[in-house]
Write an enzyme that holds these catalytic residues in place. Sequence first.
Site, PDB file in Angstrom:
ATOM      1  N   LYS A   1      -7.141  -3.723   2.276  1.00  0.00           N
ATOM      2  CA  LYS A   1      -7.346  -4.291   0.935  1.00  0.00           C
ATOM      3  C   LYS A   1      -6.392  -5.457   0.720  1.00  0.00           C
ATOM      4  O   LYS A   1      -5.245  -5.417   1.178  1.00  0.00           O
ATOM      5  CB  LYS A   1      -7.074  -3.214  -0.111  1.00  0.00           C
ATOM      6  CG  LYS A   1      -7.157  -3.685  -1.542  1.00  0.00           C
ATOM      7  CD  LYS A   1      -7.127  -2.500  -2.499  1.00  0.00           C
ATOM      8  CE  LYS A   1      -7.162  -2.931  -3.940  1.00  0.00           C
ATOM      9  NZ  LYS A   1      -5.845  -3.188  -4.499  1.00  0.00           N
TER      10      LYS A   1
ATOM     11  N   HIS B   1      -5.508  -7.866  -6.205  1.00  0.00           N
ATOM     12  CA  HIS B   1      -4.814  -6.729  -6.842  1.00  0.00           C
ATOM     13  C   HIS B   1      -4.846  -6.835  -8.365  1.00  0.00           C
ATOM     14  O   HIS B   1      -3.872  -6.534  -9.054  1.00  0.00           O
ATOM     15  CB  HIS B   1      -3.382  -6.603  -6.318  1.00  0.00           C
ATOM     16  CG  HIS B   1      -3.314  -6.556  -4.813  1.00  0.00           C
ATOM     17  ND1 HIS B   1      -3.810  -5.504  -4.083  1.00  0.00           N
ATOM     18  CD2 HIS B   1      -2.862  -7.446  -3.912  1.00  0.00           C
ATOM     19  CE1 HIS B   1      -3.640  -5.739  -2.793  1.00  0.00           C
ATOM     20  NE2 HIS B   1      -3.080  -6.915  -2.654  1.00  0.00           N
TER      21      HIS B   1
ATOM     22  N   ARG C   1      -2.162  -8.863 -10.448  1.00  0.00           N
ATOM     23  CA  ARG C   1      -0.876  -8.298 -10.852  1.00  0.00           C
ATOM     24  C   ARG C   1       0.254  -8.701  -9.910  1.00  0.00           C
ATOM     25  O   ARG C   1       1.427  -8.608 -10.272  1.00  0.00           O
ATOM     26  CB  ARG C   1      -0.980  -6.775 -10.935  1.00  0.00           C
ATOM     27  CG  ARG C   1      -2.010  -6.325 -11.947  1.00  0.00           C
ATOM     28  CD  ARG C   1      -2.166  -4.833 -11.977  1.00  0.00           C
ATOM     29  NE  ARG C   1      -1.042  -4.181 -12.608  1.00  0.00           N
ATOM     30  CZ  ARG C   1      -0.120  -3.469 -11.962  1.00  0.00           C
ATOM     31  NH1 ARG C   1      -0.186  -3.331 -10.668  1.00  0.00           N
ATOM     32  NH2 ARG C   1       0.857  -2.911 -12.611  1.00  0.00           N
TER      33      ARG C   1
ATOM     34  N   GLY D   1     -11.595  -7.916 -11.817  1.00  0.00           N
ATOM     35  CA  GLY D   1     -12.243  -8.562 -12.955  1.00  0.00           C
ATOM     36  C   GLY D   1     -13.732  -8.353 -13.057  1.00  0.00           C
ATOM     37  O   GLY D   1     -14.382  -9.013 -13.867  1.00  0.00           O
TER      38      GLY D   1
ATOM     39  N   ARG E   1     -16.700  -6.664 -14.488  1.00  0.00           N
ATOM     40  CA  ARG E   1     -16.866  -5.890 -15.713  1.00  0.00           C
ATOM     41  C   ARG E   1     -18.311  -5.641 -16.100  1.00  0.00           C
ATOM     42  O   ARG E   1     -18.606  -4.673 -16.789  1.00  0.00           O
ATOM     43  CB  ARG E   1     -16.176  -6.623 -16.885  1.00  0.00           C
ATOM     44  CG  ARG E   1     -14.687  -6.863 -16.680  1.00  0.00           C
ATOM     45  CD  ARG E   1     -13.920  -5.549 -16.741  1.00  0.00           C
ATOM     46  NE  ARG E   1     -12.494  -5.759 -16.540  1.00  0.00           N
ATOM     47  CZ  ARG E   1     -11.864  -5.573 -15.378  1.00  0.00           C
ATOM     48  NH1 ARG E   1     -12.532  -5.168 -14.311  1.00  0.00           N
ATOM     49  NH2 ARG E   1     -10.569  -5.770 -15.268  1.00  0.00           N
TER      50      ARG E   1
ATOM     51  N   ARG F   1      -9.552  -1.189 -13.678  1.00  0.00           N
ATOM     52  CA  ARG F   1      -9.035  -0.887 -15.012  1.00  0.00           C
ATOM     53  C   ARG F   1     -10.023  -0.313 -16.018  1.00  0.00           C
ATOM     54  O   ARG F   1      -9.633   0.520 -16.849  1.00  0.00           O
ATOM     55  CB  ARG F   1      -8.322  -2.112 -15.583  1.00  0.00           C
ATOM     56  CG  ARG F   1      -6.908  -2.202 -15.092  1.00  0.00           C
ATOM     57  CD  ARG F   1      -6.318  -3.566 -15.276  1.00  0.00           C
ATOM     58  NE  ARG F   1      -6.963  -4.518 -14.380  1.00  0.00           N
ATOM     59  CZ  ARG F   1      -6.485  -5.736 -14.113  1.00  0.00           C
ATOM     60  NH1 ARG F   1      -5.382  -6.138 -14.696  1.00  0.00           N
ATOM     61  NH2 ARG F   1      -7.106  -6.536 -13.275  1.00  0.00           N
TER      62      ARG F   1
HETATM   63  C1  LIG Z   1      -1.662  -0.097 -13.133  1.00  0.00           C
HETATM   64  C2  LIG Z   1      -2.179  -0.651 -11.848  1.00  0.00           C
HETATM   65  C3  LIG Z   1      -1.519  -0.384 -10.668  1.00  0.00           C
HETATM   66  C4  LIG Z   1      -1.975  -0.903  -9.451  1.00  0.00           C
HETATM   67  N1  LIG Z   1      -1.306  -0.635  -8.294  1.00  0.00           N
HETATM   68  C5  LIG Z   1      -1.778  -1.111  -7.116  1.00  0.00           C
HETATM   69  C6  LIG Z   1      -1.106  -0.806  -5.903  1.00  0.00           C
HETATM   70  O1  LIG Z   1      -0.086  -0.123  -5.849  1.00  0.00           O
HETATM   71  N2  LIG Z   1      -1.614  -1.295  -4.752  1.00  0.00           N
HETATM   72  C7  LIG Z   1      -2.755  -2.065  -4.762  1.00  0.00           C
HETATM   73  O2  LIG Z   1      -3.201  -2.484  -3.686  1.00  0.00           O
HETATM   74  N3  LIG Z   1      -3.393  -2.379  -5.898  1.00  0.00           N
HETATM   75  C8  LIG Z   1      -2.934  -1.914  -7.064  1.00  0.00           C
HETATM   76  N4  LIG Z   1      -3.580  -2.226  -8.234  1.00  0.00           N
HETATM   77  C9  LIG Z   1      -4.774  -3.072  -8.188  1.00  0.00           C
HETATM   78  C10 LIG Z   1      -6.024  -2.194  -8.128  1.00  0.00           C
HETATM   79  O3  LIG Z   1      -6.020  -1.380  -6.966  1.00  0.00           O
HETATM   80  C11 LIG Z   1      -7.270  -3.042  -8.101  1.00  0.00           C
HETATM   81  O4  LIG Z   1      -7.218  -3.972  -7.031  1.00  0.00           O
HETATM   82  C12 LIG Z   1      -7.487  -3.809  -9.390  1.00  0.00           C
HETATM   83  O5  LIG Z   1      -7.135  -3.010 -10.509  1.00  0.00           O
HETATM   84  C13 LIG Z   1      -8.941  -4.211  -9.471  1.00  0.00           C
HETATM   85  O6  LIG Z   1      -9.118  -5.100 -10.543  1.00  0.00           O
HETATM   86  P1  LIG Z   1      -9.752  -4.628 -11.948  1.00  0.00           P
HETATM   87  O7  LIG Z   1      -8.796  -3.657 -12.535  1.00  0.00           O
HETATM   88  O8  LIG Z   1      -9.828  -5.918 -12.695  1.00  0.00           O
HETATM   89  O9  LIG Z   1     -11.107  -4.006 -11.687  1.00  0.00           O
HETATM   90  C14 LIG Z   1      -3.142  -1.706  -9.438  1.00  0.00           C
HETATM   91  C15 LIG Z   1      -3.810  -1.977 -10.647  1.00  0.00           C
HETATM   92  C16 LIG Z   1      -3.350  -1.466 -11.827  1.00  0.00           C
HETATM   93  C17 LIG Z   1      -4.091  -1.784 -13.109  1.00  0.00           C
END
Ligand SMILES: Cc1cc2nc3c(=O)[nH]c(=O)nc-3n(C[C@H](O)[C@H](O)[C@H](O)COP(=O)(O)O)c2cc1C
Length: 158
Positions: free
Chosen positions: A18, A42, A45, A75, A77, A97
């Site tokens: 990923k 990710h 973030r 993203g 949705r 999310r």
């Molecule tokens: C609170 C939170 C923690 C996350 N932690 C990780 C992580 O530790 N490793 C990772 O690869 N992605 C992490 N992500 C990203 C998610 O795995 C994912 O790629 C992302 O939320 C997808 O986008 P979306 O929320 O817009 O659908 C995290 C996302 C959120 C919201």
Amino acid sequence: MDYLARIRAAWPGKVVVKGIVTREDAELCLKHGVDGIIVSNHGGRAEESLRPSIDSLVEVAGAVKGRIPVLVDGGFRRGTDIFKALALGATAVCVGRPYIWGLAAFGSRASRPCSTSCAANCQLVMRQAGTSSLARIDPSYVVDRRRAEAPDAPRAST
Ligand SMILES: Cc1cc2nc3c(=O)[nH]c(=O)nc-3n(C[C@H](O)[C@H](O)[C@H](O)COP(=O)(O)O)c2cc1C
């Protein structure tokens, strides 16, 4: 990628990587026998100025050429978002999310409506576009506005 080679050697099961956002890294994944890729920034973030996953998807799917599944997240949705990703080469679309928002608002009973709503919405778009199966969704359903406005501009994805 030494790390990936060690994982591949140690683990006989499927390996999915990923966070791939470039053609070069996708090619390295193929070279190291990865079974699948998730194109992901990710959820934006890790850095605040990454390009959108949907742009990276075009580049990565162009490099993979159907040899392994290419999933995408970040993203997505609505049904239209999913439809566009499938048209641009995604094997599947992941959602992060919205499940958490549903859980926070309505508890565990919200996760199922979240997935059925996304699927139903995508089916609606498919009907409107006249695509009777996922296999019939292709890039011609997405207009690349930047390409249309500058047809001679170099394209990163081909
Ligand atoms: C609170 C939170 C923690 C996350 N932690 C990780 C992580 O530790 N490793 C990772 O690869 N992605 C992490 N992500 C990203 C998610 O795995 C994912 O790629 C992302 O939320 C997808 O986008 P979306 O929320 O817009 O659908 C995290 C996302 C959120 C919201």
